[in-house]
Design an enzyme around this catalytic site. Sequence first.
Site, PDB file in Angstrom:
ATOM      1  N   SER A  48     -52.717 -58.001 -38.208  1.00 25.88           N
ATOM      2  CA  SER A  48     -54.179 -58.858 -38.160  1.00 25.88           C
ATOM      3  C   SER A  48     -53.849 -60.414 -37.536  1.00 25.88           C
ATOM      4  CB  SER A  48     -54.579 -59.198 -39.549  1.00 25.88           C
ATOM      5  OG  SER A  48     -55.848 -59.770 -39.596  1.00 25.88           O
ATOM      6  N   ASP A 194     -58.822 -53.615 -38.344  1.00 25.13           N
ATOM      7  CA  ASP A 194     -57.499 -54.338 -38.962  1.00 25.13           C
ATOM      8  C   ASP A 194     -56.462 -53.337 -39.349  1.00 25.13           C
ATOM      9  OD1 ASP A 194     -55.975 -56.357 -40.275  1.00 25.13           O
ATOM     10  OD2 ASP A 194     -57.517 -57.049 -40.958  1.00 25.13           O
TER      11      ASP A 194
END
Length: 383
Positions: A48, A194
């Site tokens: 991320s 993600d």
Amino acid sequence: MTILAIDGGGIRGIIPGTILADLESQLQQLDGPNSRLADYFDCITGTSTGGLIAAMLTAPSEDNRPLFAAKDINGFYMENGPAIFPQRRSTLVAFMASLMRPKYDGKHLHSKIESMLGNTRMRNTLTNIVIPTFDIQLLHPIIFSTYDAKSMPLKDALLSDVCISTSAAPTYLPPHYFQTSDADGKTREYNLIDGGVVANDPTLIAMTQIVNNIMSKGNENIYPWKQVDCCKFRVVSIGTGSSSDHGLYTAKQSSRWGTIRWLRNKDMVPIVDIFMEASSGVVDIQAATLFQSCEANYLRIQDNSLRGVAATVDVATPENMQELIRIGERMLHQPVSRVDVETGKYVVVPGAGSNAEALARLAKQLSEIRKSKLGRHRASGGE
């Protein structure tokens, strides 16, 4: 093998940005002002916001040096954070809208990453990187790495596509779709979110990627690894902080929650917080266990005492971003700690000093390791 791992955490990427600036400064004091983290780590891995930091540290500039110095990372967040996570008044209309679509459209983040990274592909990074994502069509983790990109053209994606994908936190930012192709015209499509749903702390993923790369090249005679031997690694893992010490959620409190409360509760997203912290926590526990025979080879810098706004991933106000810098500085002065595998609490390591002192020791080791590798490279006839 030296590894730098960086957790996910949205705007809290400012915390590792602060810590990494300190480490790079230590290296510059030893080896000169042009030293960069990419010069010292065999692999930089991030999830991320950590994946974005990994890209900034390893993407080549026009002069084939890292695009960002570590000290510039926080400047990126301070400049772009408010546009990536625009702050709006909490209203019933805004709340209802957030239940129907992602909280943010991601347009500024996408355009900024694309313009910054351009046509750089995974194979082009200045040192190896590993970035996890998750394919929601396949319901399967997709791990992008420089190792795979050099031998698997369909995984040699644009670095910008990989960064956008690993940052696409459910409920916050939209999933990302892209295709890759090879010289024979074959294509592969990706539908990604993600990487934090896979491993918010990507330390172990990077370690296994390295081992797989060594084994696939038939180098097991040089590196006789039939399994992951942690004593052959030197790892520093940087967290983005959490609020687990304060027990944000209890069974009694959440026993009456339905779908809406699990998705939104006092500007938090409990279900996302929980799976992100769970994936980080289990990796920390596993790593602490695996490194028991050589504990000095694994340094984890994390703070589980964040409170209020600082614990969120998307409050990009000037006040909160300055507070995140202060938290990063505070973490540098905290004593070196290691997770208790039973309680999940961090326990001070006797005699290890502060995290800043540990990073200073690490910088000296990294400098020596690099000089040794460069010496062996020259001795073997390398340029």
